[in-house]
Every structure is written in structure tokens, then in C-alpha cells.
Design a protein around this motif. Sequence first.
Motif, short mmCIF file in Angstrom:
data_model
loop_
_atom_site.label_atom_id
_atom_site.label_comp_id
_atom_site.label_asym_id
_atom_site.label_seq_id
_atom_site.Cartn_x
_atom_site.Cartn_y
_atom_site.Cartn_z
N THR A 61 10.48 -4.00 0.65
CA THR A 61 11.05 -4.23 1.97
C THR A 61 9.94 -4.15 3.02
OG1 THR A 61 11.55 -1.89 2.31
CG2 THR A 61 13.27 -3.25 1.27
N LYS A 62 10.25 -4.64 4.20
CA LYS A 62 9.27 -4.57 5.29
C LYS A 62 8.85 -3.12 5.55
CE LYS A 62 10.89 -8.53 7.99
NZ LYS A 62 11.51 -8.92 9.28
N LEU A 95 8.03 -11.70 5.69
CA LEU A 95 7.16 -10.56 5.38
C LEU A 95 5.72 -10.81 5.80
CD1 LEU A 95 8.70 -9.78 1.89
CD2 LEU A 95 8.75 -8.26 3.85
N ARG A 118 9.79 2.56 3.16
CA ARG A 118 9.79 1.24 2.52
C ARG A 118 10.26 1.44 1.10
NH1 ARG A 118 4.25 -1.91 2.51
NH2 ARG A 118 5.23 -2.97 4.28
#
Length: 158
Positions: free
Chosen positions: A59-60, A4, A109
Motif C-alpha cells: 500500500t502507499k 503509486l 504500510r
Amino acid sequence: MSDLEGLFLDHAAWEAAVADGDPVVYRVQSSPVPETPRELPQSITTISAGATGGELWMTKGHQHPDPQGEIYLALHGTGGLLMFDGDEHRWLDMTPGTIGYIPPGWAHRSVNVGDDAYSFLAVYPGSAGHDYGWVLEHGMGARAYRTGDAFELRPYGG
Ligand SMILES: [Fe+2]
């Protein structure tokens, strides 16, 4: 966590988290369905509970190079679906049973805003593709932070 890089606002906190065991922020289980036109691949993503520099684990986020819609279904825990079209952002609270619809052209996201793992099912067109670099370049319009027992959205920059 090390995957990340560049996504949490507090870079020093991110570095410290990587040095301190590089924890698993989220896992993705993907279906064996091919990512080709007319197919509908699926995945289940599970985000651990946590925050880095106060920013809730997430999340990314990604954009689909071939803009198409996508469906999310919350399965467990408490989360949020953050969407960003490069101009405005939208937030949808996700609890088990909530269906989230991501319109074509919106980056997305997921964020775990609870104290337990948050998981959701995603179903997306096989030809959509995934662009994770888009978020590094354009951001997501907002960030989610832990505030006591709740959370709040703040502007992406700070
Ligand atoms: Fe997607």
C-alpha cells in the motif's frame, strides 16, 4: 500502479509496470461509516501478489494527521505491517487471525509477502485523517524485497 508514483525505489521498473497495463496493486473497500469524531470507520484492503523491481507490492502507506491508534486484522494470505515513526521502523508478520496494533504517531504500510492475495481489516478513529504525502517526504524506514521463496527488509534508500 500509476497511483503509486514515487513509492517504489526502482523508478524505471515502476514506469515499465505502468506502461505494461498499469496493474491493480491493491483495492480498498470502505465502510459507509463517516470519518468524523467518535466514529470507527472500517476498510478491507486486498493487495495482489507481485513485485516491482524486486520490491514487494504494498500500500502507499500513510500517517494520521491527528495521531491516534489503529487496529489491523489479517484475513487472508501472508503479509506484513511496516510501521515507521520517522526514526525507527517495526515489522509485524501478518497471517490470518493476527491482530496488528498501530500506536499513535506511527506511519503504516502493508506489504504482500506471499504468492496469493493478502487482505486485512482496518478499524480506525473517524477523526484521525489520512496523510499520504508524509511517506513521500519521510519514507517508511525499510522496504520489503522478494528473495527466492522468502523476503527480506532492506534500508529504505536501497
Ligand atoms: Fe491508518
